[in-house]
Write a protein that holds these residues in place. Structure first.
Motif, PDB file in Angstrom:
ATOM      1  N   SER B 235       0.889  -1.037   0.023  1.00 20.60           N
ATOM      2  CA  SER B 235       0.011  -0.003  -0.042  1.00 20.60           C
ATOM      3  C   SER B 235       0.992   1.387   0.061  1.00 20.60           C
ATOM      4  CB  SER B 235      -0.871   0.060   1.237  1.00 20.60           C
ATOM      5  OG  SER B 235      -0.065  -0.055   2.337  1.00 20.60           O
ATOM      6  N   PHE B 236       0.386   2.355  -0.540  1.00 19.02           N
ATOM      7  CA  PHE B 236       1.043   3.637  -0.595  1.00 19.02           C
ATOM      8  C   PHE B 236       0.834   4.275   0.787  1.00 19.02           C
ATOM      9  CE2 PHE B 236       0.480   3.284  -5.195  1.00 19.02           C
ATOM     10  CZ  PHE B 236       1.657   3.053  -5.616  1.00 19.02           C
ATOM     11  N   GLU B 237       1.818   4.616   1.462  1.00 19.69           N
ATOM     12  CA  GLU B 237       1.665   5.316   2.975  1.00 19.69           C
ATOM     13  C   GLU B 237       0.872   6.588   2.547  1.00 19.69           C
ATOM     14  OE1 GLU B 237       4.935   6.176   5.130  1.00 19.69           O
ATOM     15  OE2 GLU B 237       5.023   4.193   5.599  1.00 19.69           O
ATOM     16  N   LYS B 238      -0.079   7.021   3.360  1.00 21.77           N
ATOM     17  CA  LYS B 238      -0.834   8.125   3.286  1.00 21.77           C
ATOM     18  C   LYS B 238      -0.101   9.359   3.665  1.00 21.77           C
ATOM     19  CE  LYS B 238      -5.422   6.533   3.838  1.00 21.77           C
ATOM     20  NZ  LYS B 238      -6.824   6.840   4.586  1.00 21.77           N
ATOM     21  N   VAL B 239      -0.154  10.534   3.105  1.00 22.78           N
ATOM     22  CA  VAL B 239       0.490  11.681   3.478  1.00 22.78           C
ATOM     23  C   VAL B 239      -0.014  12.286   4.791  1.00 22.78           C
ATOM     24  CG1 VAL B 239       1.238  12.310   0.920  1.00 22.78           C
ATOM     25  CG2 VAL B 239      -0.722  13.242   1.965  1.00 22.78           C
ATOM     26  N   SER B 240       0.473  12.797   5.333  1.00 25.00           N
ATOM     27  CA  SER B 240       0.265  13.535   6.836  1.00 25.00           C
ATOM     28  C   SER B 240      -0.923  14.314   6.389  1.00 25.00           C
ATOM     29  CB  SER B 240       1.129  14.298   7.425  1.00 25.00           C
ATOM     30  OG  SER B 240       1.648  15.659   6.700  1.00 25.00           O
TER      31      SER B 240
END
Lengths: 298, 569
Positions: B235-240
């Motif tokens: 999964s792509f990490e979510k941005v803050s």
């Protein structure tokens, strides 16, 4: 795959071909929303679209013999169809009817990316100097100035105005970089219309329409309409210009991941220049579109 | 054994020769695509293959030597930290928020580039690794699961001499070791090493290639008969949240971290250079040209110093400190008491002096120690082959600092020595000329010079937005005549600020502990969030857009224009 086909998308008019390019009496094949379609034109020149069974591209056919037809609309030089129950009208482009305009379809190009990603690319000015170098933009003029975006409730469309960008050769007569002003409309989840100042007549605008045919969730075909006030360029010139632009966008779009447009605001990193894209994503989310996008987890 | 996305094992992901000068290599490990590139200083970078902005593969980007530039919108990411240093669509703004790509650990050894899905395990070479001069074979991709490939390699061993199974999907057969790179659940790459360089390299490479190709054919035939394994789904990490909500500015946190004084030297008469590095040899945070750091001095003071580094140079920051005899213990403490080997606390870099890279002409004008931020700017412009002029004014009797650093620049660099005050203005006017479209000037130096250049530029038709400067000291007269109410949202308190008293003092009198340092609106320590009300900014710390956002203020000097302010405190 098919279960993500939401009812909104299903009931929209979708572009499938440039009407002029449909052969009379021969089968043309295409795919819309993962559904194989067959198309032709009758002797009266009217397009006919139906669900493809075993018909093959180029086969002879008499349009009269096709009884189970899909709804068809001809608009802006293109043939539109629908897999569900379409609305009575397609979005308006009033300029198309002006008698002194040159209206033309500039070809259809397949892109291995979702239709909404292609819409977003069309709305984006920031990539001009990098992707359309020396045509739509050139370094060092890279700034995207503040512009205005609104979602018009009355017309149910995203509208971006006062979009300005410095272009190296905005007009044929231009020798120095000059600022051009654009207006973008997104009147349909998979279509956008651009208005830009016309070099020949300051009071009027050239119109470019981008109509995307969602082939599958991760593939689309881009169909382009130009409605210009241009008395000097030939159709070949204008078509070649747009195909160059598309040829530059295609490899970038096909390297975009994920291919579906993520609607979660935290999936990517927006900047102020992306205001129109943010409004577009929100608008898709509110409409309940799930096809070709990664919906925001509820 | 099914593959795990969080497998901490180090695997080879490329051959060293896959990374020639200024190339970006596309690799894959455990289902994740990687952009692998070598910077001009030799540093290897293994990043998630995706620009954080719009998801375009960074492997189609441009390796500019110290930065990687995305093809889509020209965003630049720094060597080492993967932090974004420049967003061309907003050339006047520093990317203040920390936009940083996901990166993976990397090691180059035995002709191979190694990486892992996470930092959980230190790199450990295989047994006997150091004892031999390893010779890498050509890598061979196989469309079969990594486990099947390992088993297939093991079966190559003769019956009387079974293969030696090593940890981390590696097999030793006689004098060769084969590593299986788990590309995805159904795809692998065999990367072999021979224990020594063969006499006839081409013949050896051909021999092993033929042997492995036969193995590949057998493995792929067998794999085709089995159901294809489900690919890994990284999964792509979510941005803050603060990156996603797109605020105009983010309130800096004011955190500090320790650095080691690696080197201290005399750069010129009266200018001391300091090189500051991470204590464990890791890279320091990303900075942009024009950025400064707060240095917390042994005597409790906080002072700001510009970073002089060029792009992607994150292994240490170099600052220049003026040895002022009149200094009230700021620079003096650094110059006199801090030695090599000492540890200092510094802030993360902050940029009030961002460099636009969309100019057709960039003029940098430095006076004395003001050379420091302009040196960094010149280095960035230099690396990108953008045109610039650097004019360095030095008083008579002074010598130019950072001379060797200036000499290697390719732009027009001129030192103006010992020119009198009136003549300087003439010189500056001649340098600037009339303003033309997309021309920008950057000035750093003593207060009077700053004002003189601004004045000269304005007289020649240079608009405000084309004249860039930075103050390290607030010389403005503070107007403390207003009186107003402050409501402290988190402390549930309403206080009256009378004329002649600052917001900071009023809060302290009410018993609140509020940090501060310079108390003249220059250092940023007392920065406070504003929830409601209109601020009367009197500091020199916040930039124009930050001030215009009305979302924060410096409580030591700034006041209210409205009769009430609601503060996030």
């Amino acid at each position: 795959m098919r279960n993500t086909l939401d009812s909104i998308t299903r009931n929209l008019w979708h572009v499938v071909a440039a009407t002029d390019e449909l052969p009379i009496g021969l089968v043309e094949t295409t795919t819309l929303l993962d559904t194989p379609l067959a198309l032709t034109r009758g002797l009266d020149g009217e397009p006919v679209v139906w669900l493809r069974r075993d018909e093959e591209q180029g086969e002879e056919i008499d349009a009269e013999t096709v009884l189970e037809r899909l709804p068809v609309k001809t608009a802006y030089g293109y043939t539109w169809t629908c897999l569900g129950s379409p609305p009575a009208e397609l979005f308006p482009i009033p300029e198309f009817a002006e008698p002194d305009r040159v209206n033309m379809s500039c070809g259809s190009i397949g892109i291995h990316v979702s239709a909404p990603r292609a819409v977003e690319n069309f709305l984006d000015m920031g990539h001009f100097p990098y992707v359309h170098t020396d045509i739509l933009g050139s370094e060092p003029h890279t700034e995207v100035k503040e512009y205005d975006v609104e979602v018009s409730e009355e017309r149910d469309e995203v509208l971006a105005t006062r979009c300005r960008f410095i272009q190296p050769r905005a007009a044929k007569s231009a020798t120095k970089p000059m600022e051009v002003e654009y207006v973008y409309r997104v009147p349909h989840p998979f279509c956008s219309v651009l208005y830009k100042s016309c070099p020949e007549d300051e009071t009027r605008q050239d119109v470019i329409g981008l109509f995307l045919q969602p082939v599958s969730e991760e593939r689309c075909r881009a169909h382009l309409l130009q409605s210009m006030i241009d008395s000097t360029s030939t159709i070949t010139d204008l078509r070649r210009f747009q195909q160059t632009i598309f040829g530059q966008d295609k490899p970038i779009l096909e390297n975009q991941y994920p291919k579906k447009l993520p609607l979660d605001p935290r999936a990517e990193t927006p900047i102020r220049a992306d205001k129109s894209a943010i409004a577009y994503r929100r608008w898709l989310s509110q409409k309940g579109i799930t096809y070709g996008v990664i919906p925001q987890a509820s | 054994m099914p593959l795990s996305l969080s497998d901490p094992t180090w695997y080879p992901i490329a051959s060293s020769e896959d990374l020639p000068f200024r190339h970006v290599y596309q690799g894959q490990l455990l289902g994740r695509e990687l952009a692998v590139w070598r910077a001009d200083d030799g540093t290897l970078n293994v990043w998630e293959n995706r620009c954080l902005h719009r998801g375009v593969r960074l492997s189609i980007g441009i390796n500019e030597g110290q930065e990687l530039k995305c093809q889509y919108h020209g965003w630049r990411y720094a060597n080492g930290s993967a932090g974004c240093t420049y967003i061309p669509a907003h050339p006047a703004d520093a990317p203040a928020r920390r936009i940083e790509n996901r990166k993976y650990p990397v090691r180059e050894a035995f002709g191979l580039v190694w990486s892992a899905a996470n930092d959980d395990q230190p790199f450990k070479p295989f047994p006997d690794a150091e004892a031999k001069a390893w010779f890498p074979l050509r890598p061979l991709p196989v469309n079969a699961s990594p486990d099947d490939v390992v088993a297939g390699l093991a079966r190559l061993a003769p019956d009387d001499q079974p293969a030696d199974m090593l940890p981390g999907m590696a097999v030793r057969l006689e004098t060769a070791i084969y590593f299986v790179q788990p590309v995805d659940s159904g795809r692998s790459v065999i990367r072999g090493l021979l224990a020594e360089k063969p006499a006839n390299e081409i013949a050896a490479l051909r021999h092993y290639n033929e042997m492995l190709t036969k193995l590949r054919d057998r493995l792929e035939k067998a794999a085709a008969r089995k159901p294809a394994p489900e690919p890994l789904q990284p999964s792509f990490e979510k941005v803050s949240v603060d990156l996603a909500t797109m605020p105009d500015i983010a309130i800096p946190r004011g955190t500090t971290f320790p650095v080691l004084v690696k080197r201290k030297w005399q750069s010129a008469d009266g200018v001391i250079g300091f090189e500051l590095a991470d204590r464990d040899g890791k890279h320091l945070p990303t900075f942009q040209p024009g950025a400064h750091i707060d240095v917390h001095l042994p005597n409790g003071l906080v002072r700001q110093y510009s970073i002089t580094n060029g792009p992607g140079e994150l292994m240490s920051y170099v600052i220049g400190v003026k040895q002022e005899s009149a200094s009230k213990g700021g620079s003096k403490a650094l110059v006199e008491t801090v030695r090599e080997g000492d540890v200092l606390a510094i802030s993360e870099p902050r940029n009030n002096f961002p460099l636009r890279r969309d100019a057709t002409r960039t003029v940098l004008i430095a006076g004395g120690i003001g050379i420091t931020p302009l040196l960094s700017m010149a280095r960035f412009l230099d690396k990108s082959s953008l045109p610039y002029e650097l004019h360095y004014f030095v008083r008579s009797g002074e010598t130019a600092a950072f001379r060797s650093e200036l000499e290697v620049l390719h732009g027009e660099v001129r030192t103006h020595m010992g020119i009198g005050r009136k003549a300087i203005r003439k010189e500056v006017e001649a340098i600037l000329g009339l303003h033309e479209f997309a021309n920008h000037v950057y000035i750093c130096g003593p207060g009077p010079m700053l004002e003189m250049v601004q004045d000269a530029a304005a007289a020649l038709g240079w608009p405000d937005e084309a004249i860039h400067f930075e103050y390290f000291r607030n010389d403005k007269t503070i107007d403390a005549s207003s009186s107003f109410e402050i409501e402290l949202a988190r402390s549930a308190m309403t206080l009256h600020v009378p004329a002649g008293k600052t917001v900071l003092e009023t809060m302290r009198e009410a018993g609140l502990t509020v940090p501060s340092s310079c108390e003249q609106g220059a250092c940023g320590t007392c920065l406070t969030g504003v929830i409601e009300g209109e601020v009367d900014h009197q500091d020199v710390y916040l930039n124009k857009s930050e001030k215009a956002s009305n979302s924060c203020m410096m409580t030591c000097v700034s006041r209210a224009r409205s009769h009430r302010l609601v503060l996030d405190i």
